[in-house]
Scaffold this motif. Sequence first.
Motif, PDB file in Angstrom:
ATOM      1  N   PRO A 110       9.890 -27.804 -34.386  1.00  0.00           N
ATOM      2  CA  PRO A 110      10.531 -27.759 -33.068  1.00  0.00           C
ATOM      3  C   PRO A 110      10.942 -29.135 -32.544  1.00  0.00           C
ATOM      4  O   PRO A 110      12.063 -29.303 -32.059  1.00  0.00           O
ATOM      5  N   LEU A 111      10.071 -30.121 -32.652  1.00  0.00           N
ATOM      6  CA  LEU A 111      10.416 -31.453 -32.140  1.00  0.00           C
ATOM      7  C   LEU A 111      11.369 -32.186 -33.087  1.00  0.00           C
ATOM      8  O   LEU A 111      12.337 -32.812 -32.630  1.00  0.00           O
ATOM      9  N   THR A 114      14.773 -30.649 -32.806  1.00  0.00           N
ATOM     10  CA  THR A 114      15.446 -31.095 -31.582  1.00  0.00           C
ATOM     11  C   THR A 114      16.107 -32.441 -31.822  1.00  0.00           C
ATOM     12  O   THR A 114      17.263 -32.657 -31.445  1.00  0.00           O
ATOM     13  N   TRP A 118      20.136 -32.916 -31.629  1.00  0.00           N
ATOM     14  CA  TRP A 118      20.611 -33.867 -30.628  1.00  0.00           C
ATOM     15  C   TRP A 118      21.248 -35.069 -31.316  1.00  0.00           C
ATOM     16  O   TRP A 118      22.306 -35.540 -30.901  1.00  0.00           O
ATOM     17  N   PRO A 133      20.277 -32.461 -25.131  1.00  0.00           N
ATOM     18  CA  PRO A 133      18.881 -32.295 -25.574  1.00  0.00           C
ATOM     19  C   PRO A 133      18.303 -30.931 -25.224  1.00  0.00           C
ATOM     20  O   PRO A 133      17.468 -30.397 -25.968  1.00  0.00           O
ATOM     21  N   ALA A 137      16.899 -28.506 -28.058  1.00  0.00           N
ATOM     22  CA  ALA A 137      15.528 -27.987 -28.002  1.00  0.00           C
ATOM     23  C   ALA A 137      15.525 -26.463 -28.069  1.00  0.00           C
ATOM     24  O   ALA A 137      14.692 -25.863 -28.754  1.00  0.00           O
ATOM     25  N   SER A 140      16.406 -25.407 -31.680  1.00  0.00           N
ATOM     26  CA  SER A 140      15.300 -25.717 -32.580  1.00  0.00           C
ATOM     27  C   SER A 140      14.124 -24.766 -32.378  1.00  0.00           C
ATOM     28  O   SER A 140      13.563 -24.237 -33.334  1.00  0.00           O
ATOM     29  N   LEU A 141      13.760 -24.523 -31.135  1.00  0.00           N
ATOM     30  CA  LEU A 141      12.642 -23.623 -30.841  1.00  0.00           C
ATOM     31  C   LEU A 141      12.980 -22.185 -31.244  1.00  0.00           C
ATOM     32  O   LEU A 141      12.147 -21.485 -31.825  1.00  0.00           O
TER      33      LEU A 141
END
Length: 165
Positions: A110-111, A114, A118, A133, A137, A140-141
């Motif tokens: 997830p991070l 992101t 981005w 962003p 996020a 990605s999540l």
Amino acid sequence: MTVWLRERSELGVSALLLLVGLVVVVDSLLGSVAATSSDPLGPHAVPLLVGALLVLLAVLLARDVLSGGHGEAEGGEDVDLTVPADKRTVLLLAGVLVATAAAIPVLGWPLAGTGLFWGATYALGSRSVPRDPLIAAGVSLTTWILFDTLLGVDLPGGPLMGVFG
């Protein structure tokens, strides 16, 4: 002879397709995994079909080239082929991909994802700080949850594993 080959350069593609197709066919036929009662075709059926189709495609392409057919040169459509590649963008995208690959084991998908999304939007020219962003996020999540729940692919969650996992 050289001119003849140059005018039929697609024969190289045909030879490559033939080689790959034959390797796939031979590898699937020599595989040590046998068919089971629940799967009479066995795990070699799909590679065998793909290999056979590659061989067929190679033969058809060679026949077409030898009978005078040839591919058309790239027209570029709306791309100006005289302009050199944007090396800065390519290097930024490559850097983002390498950084993401290094960050996934530490930060989780997830991070790191992101950062990937981005960073890619930034490299391609978008500079909308509040929007980019947040969208990155969210994408990605969402992909992490969908891969984990629907597809059963265990992507590392990193620090968010306790929150969402």
